[in-house]
Design a protein around this motif. Structure first.
Motif, PDB file in Angstrom:
ATOM      1  N   ILE A   4       0.868  -1.172   0.000  1.00  0.00           N
ATOM      2  CA  ILE A   4       0.000   0.000   0.000  1.00  0.00           C
ATOM      3  C   ILE A   4       0.907   1.224   0.000  1.00  0.00           C
ATOM      4  O   ILE A   4       1.744   1.379   0.893  1.00  0.00           O
ATOM      5  N   GLU A   5       0.733   2.065  -1.028  1.00  0.00           N
ATOM      6  CA  GLU A   5       1.579   3.241  -1.175  1.00  0.00           C
ATOM      7  C   GLU A   5       0.724   4.502  -1.180  1.00  0.00           C
ATOM      8  O   GLU A   5      -0.504   4.431  -1.226  1.00  0.00           O
ATOM      9  N   LYS A   6       1.380   5.633  -1.161  1.00  0.00           N
ATOM     10  CA  LYS A   6       0.689   6.921  -1.072  1.00  0.00           C
ATOM     11  C   LYS A   6      -0.321   7.121  -2.194  1.00  0.00           C
ATOM     12  O   LYS A   6      -1.425   7.587  -1.967  1.00  0.00           O
ATOM     13  N   ASN A   7       0.029   6.715  -3.407  1.00  0.00           N
ATOM     14  CA  ASN A   7      -0.830   6.964  -4.569  1.00  0.00           C
ATOM     15  C   ASN A   7      -1.649   5.751  -5.000  1.00  0.00           C
ATOM     16  O   ASN A   7      -2.228   5.770  -6.072  1.00  0.00           O
ATOM     17  N   GLY A   8      -1.661   4.684  -4.209  1.00  0.00           N
ATOM     18  CA  GLY A   8      -2.411   3.493  -4.595  1.00  0.00           C
ATOM     19  C   GLY A   8      -1.750   2.239  -4.064  1.00  0.00           C
ATOM     20  O   GLY A   8      -1.241   2.221  -2.949  1.00  0.00           O
ATOM     21  N   VAL A   9      -1.721   1.202  -4.891  1.00  0.00           N
ATOM     22  CA  VAL A   9      -1.103  -0.061  -4.488  1.00  0.00           C
ATOM     23  C   VAL A   9      -0.070  -0.486  -5.518  1.00  0.00           C
ATOM     24  O   VAL A   9      -0.163  -0.155  -6.692  1.00  0.00           O
ATOM     25  N   ARG A  10       0.900  -1.226  -5.022  1.00  0.00           N
ATOM     26  CA  ARG A  10       1.924  -1.812  -5.886  1.00  0.00           C
ATOM     27  C   ARG A  10       1.828  -3.316  -5.719  1.00  0.00           C
ATOM     28  O   ARG A  10       1.901  -3.840  -4.607  1.00  0.00           O
ATOM     29  N   LEU A  11       1.659  -4.025  -6.819  1.00  0.00           N
ATOM     30  CA  LEU A  11       1.679  -5.475  -6.824  1.00  0.00           C
ATOM     31  C   LEU A  11       3.071  -5.880  -7.292  1.00  0.00           C
ATOM     32  O   LEU A  11       3.425  -5.693  -8.457  1.00  0.00           O
ATOM     33  N   GLN A  12       3.858  -6.400  -6.348  1.00  0.00           N
ATOM     34  CA  GLN A  12       5.272  -6.636  -6.588  1.00  0.00           C
ATOM     35  C   GLN A  12       5.557  -8.117  -6.835  1.00  0.00           C
ATOM     36  O   GLN A  12       5.296  -8.952  -5.979  1.00  0.00           O
TER      37      GLN A  12
END
Length: 158
Positions: free
Chosen positions: A117-125
């Protein structure tokens, strides 16, 4: 008819997922059936579709809402989840930062990735350095469950 022997691994808590897999001892009498509801992409997301099959897993790996998915792709190899593995999933609608989760994207595609969960949305890593992350808005994804275990063909587990 050929019998496939599976080796099962359960996720130990409080360890990075790549180091958390512990073999599960079991015999046929200690197994129970759970639904194997289809495939999940460990690579580019694939269209969500469900099959109606089942798999026998050790009872100790089953919680309340447990199901299984067949892994297709190599994006999670650094977490010791490989193409052809069957992952044991606990149905859940949320995930902690960094958890390995099955995620539905735009109510169409399903993928297996580490969720951040990041500031501008989500990152699927992906857990594969040769593959790029997927960046999305929070509203574009829905967590379907968390990886709790892996079933692997015995000849692949060595």
């Amino acid at each position: 008819m050929t019998t496939v022997t599976l080796q099962f691994f359960e996720r130990r808590p409080n360890l990075p997922i790549a180091e958390s897999w512990a073999p599960v001892d079991h015999d046929a009498d200690s197994c129970a059936e759970i639904p194997l509801i289809g495939n999940v992409s460990a690579g580019l997301p694939i269209e969500a579709c469900s099959d109606t099959a089942s798999i026998h897993v050790p009872s100790s790996m089953i919680r309340r809402n447990t199901y299984a998915l067949q892994v297709r792709g190599n994006s999670m190899i650094d977490c010791n989840i490989f193409d052809g593995d069957v992952i044991i999933i606990e149905r859940q609608e949320s995930a902690e930062n960094g958890e390995t989760a099955v995620v539905m994207i735009n109510d169409q595609e399903v993928t297996l990735k580490k969720l951040y969960i990041e500031k501008n949305g989500v990152r699927l890593q992906p857990a594969n350095t040769s593959m790029p992350p997927i960046y999305l808005r929070n509203s574009d994804i829905r967590v379907l469950g968390l990886v709790m275990g892996v079933a692997r063909r015995a000849e692949m587990a060595a």
